[in-house]
Design an enzyme around this catalytic site. Structure first.
Site, PDB file in Angstrom:
ATOM      1  N   HIS A   1      17.175 -10.698  44.068  1.00 21.39           N
ATOM      2  CA  HIS A   1      15.977 -10.341  44.829  1.00 21.39           C
ATOM      3  C   HIS A   1      16.411  -9.818  46.182  1.00 21.39           C
ATOM      4  O   HIS A   1      17.295 -10.377  46.827  1.00 21.39           O
ATOM      5  CB  HIS A   1      15.048 -11.537  44.987  1.00 21.39           C
TER       6      HIS A   1
ATOM      7  N   ASP B   1       7.149 -13.572  50.179  1.00 25.40           N
ATOM      8  CA  ASP B   1       7.919 -14.817  50.068  1.00 25.40           C
ATOM      9  C   ASP B   1       7.006 -15.991  50.416  1.00 25.40           C
ATOM     10  O   ASP B   1       6.241 -15.940  51.375  1.00 25.40           O
ATOM     11  CB  ASP B   1       9.134 -14.776  51.005  1.00 25.40           C
ATOM     12  N   ILE B   2       7.124 -17.061  49.656  1.00 26.80           N
ATOM     13  CA  ILE B   2       6.264 -18.232  49.847  1.00 26.80           C
ATOM     14  C   ILE B   2       6.618 -18.986  51.141  1.00 26.80           C
ATOM     15  O   ILE B   2       5.794 -19.729  51.671  1.00 26.80           O
ATOM     16  CB  ILE B   2       6.373 -19.171  48.613  1.00 26.80           C
TER      17      ILE B   2
ATOM     18  N   HIS C   1      15.500  -9.552  49.823  1.00 26.83           N
ATOM     19  CA  HIS C   1      14.614 -10.034  50.889  1.00 26.83           C
ATOM     20  C   HIS C   1      14.343  -8.850  51.817  1.00 26.83           C
ATOM     21  O   HIS C   1      15.281  -8.120  52.197  1.00 26.83           O
ATOM     22  CB  HIS C   1      15.314 -11.107  51.730  1.00 26.83           C
TER      23      HIS C   1
ATOM     24  N   VAL D   1      17.529 -18.884  43.981  1.00 26.54           N
ATOM     25  CA  VAL D   1      16.900 -18.416  42.738  1.00 26.54           C
ATOM     26  C   VAL D   1      17.843 -17.396  42.102  1.00 26.54           C
ATOM     27  O   VAL D   1      18.166 -16.369  42.715  1.00 26.54           O
ATOM     28  CB  VAL D   1      15.525 -17.783  42.998  1.00 26.54           C
TER      29      VAL D   1
HETATM   30  P1  5GP Z   1      17.291 -17.109  48.003  1.00 25.73           P
HETATM   31  O1  5GP Z   1      17.455 -18.403  48.757  1.00 25.73           O
HETATM   32  O2  5GP Z   1      17.624 -17.284  46.538  1.00 25.73           O
HETATM   33  O3  5GP Z   1      17.987 -15.942  48.627  1.00 25.73           O
HETATM   34  O4  5GP Z   1      15.753 -16.742  48.124  1.00 25.73           O
HETATM   35  C1  5GP Z   1      14.775 -17.252  47.278  1.00 25.73           C
HETATM   36  C2  5GP Z   1      13.468 -17.008  47.959  1.00 25.73           C
HETATM   37  O5  5GP Z   1      12.434 -17.174  47.033  1.00 25.73           O
HETATM   38  C3  5GP Z   1      13.201 -17.957  49.132  1.00 25.73           C
HETATM   39  O6  5GP Z   1      13.017 -17.224  50.326  1.00 25.73           O
HETATM   40  C4  5GP Z   1      11.949 -18.709  48.689  1.00 25.73           C
HETATM   41  O7  5GP Z   1      11.067 -18.971  49.762  1.00 25.73           O
HETATM   42  C5  5GP Z   1      11.342 -17.767  47.666  1.00 25.73           C
HETATM   43  N1  5GP Z   1      10.582 -18.449  46.646  1.00 25.73           N
HETATM   44  C6  5GP Z   1      11.012 -19.505  45.885  1.00 25.73           C
HETATM   45  N2  5GP Z   1      10.057 -19.862  45.017  1.00 25.73           N
HETATM   46  C7  5GP Z   1       9.014 -19.011  45.211  1.00 25.73           C
HETATM   47  C8  5GP Z   1       7.724 -18.892  44.596  1.00 25.73           C
HETATM   48  O8  5GP Z   1       7.348 -19.633  43.697  1.00 25.73           O
HETATM   49  N3  5GP Z   1       6.916 -17.907  45.062  1.00 25.73           N
HETATM   50  C9  5GP Z   1       7.301 -17.049  46.060  1.00 25.73           C
HETATM   51  N4  5GP Z   1       6.411 -16.114  46.438  1.00 25.73           N
HETATM   52  N5  5GP Z   1       8.507 -17.141  46.660  1.00 25.73           N
HETATM   53  C10 5GP Z   1       9.353 -18.110  46.236  1.00 25.73           C
END
Ligand code: 5GP
Length: 121
Positions: free
Chosen positions: A100, A30-31, A102, A96
């Site tokens: 996914h 995760d970034i 985590h 996103v």
């Molecule tokens: P959500 O909030 O949808 O559950 O998690 C999306 C995750 O994707 C977040 O933890 C965010 O840091 C990660 N993320 C978003 N854009 C990118 C990216 O371009 N690269 C990587 N490696 N992680 C990303």
């Protein structure tokens, strides 16, 4: 379904720190890590949210968990433990819209995971 940033990562159009890849899934760091170890496991075929997981997707969603465990073994944290989370839609904190998993590890994680805790009288 519109394309997300994760499709670009799958297609190698933008870089990611990849931990595992095969024909069905991709796992990458995760970034914006929320624990010492924080990576994501995604299916290569996009599924927007948990609500959109169909019967035909059951195998890959189970496989995502097996890959999460395998990577945690590779990283040496499987026995200490880890947390898997899949956020769904607005209240779940999803940003996103390509499912996914985590995977968070590397320290004892707090529970419950939310800060606005319910008041219990
Ligand atoms: P959500 O909030 O949808 O559950 O998690 C999306 C995750 O994707 C977040 O933890 C965010 O840091 C990660 N993320 C978003 N854009 C990118 C990216 O371009 N690269 C990587 N490696 N992680 C990303």
């Amino acid at each position: 379904m519109s394309e997300t940033i994760f499709t670009k990562i799958i297609n190698k159009e933008i870089p990611a720190d990849i931990l595992f890849e095969d024909d069905r899934v991709l796992a990458f760091k995760d970034i914006n890590p929320q624990a010492p170890i924080h990576f994501l496991v995604i299916p290569k075929t996009p599924i927007a949210t948990t609500n959109d997981i169909g019967v035909e997707d059951e195998a890959v969603v189970g496989y995502m968990h097996r890959v999460a465990s395998k990577i945690c073994y590779d990283l040496g944290v499987a026995e200490q433990g880890f947390r898997t989370v899949m956020n769904c839609n607005n209240d779940g904190g999803q940003t996103v819209y390509h499912i996914h998993l985590h995977v968070l590890a590397g320290k004892p994680l707090g529970w419950p995971p939310y800060q606005d805790r319910l008041k219990v009288e």
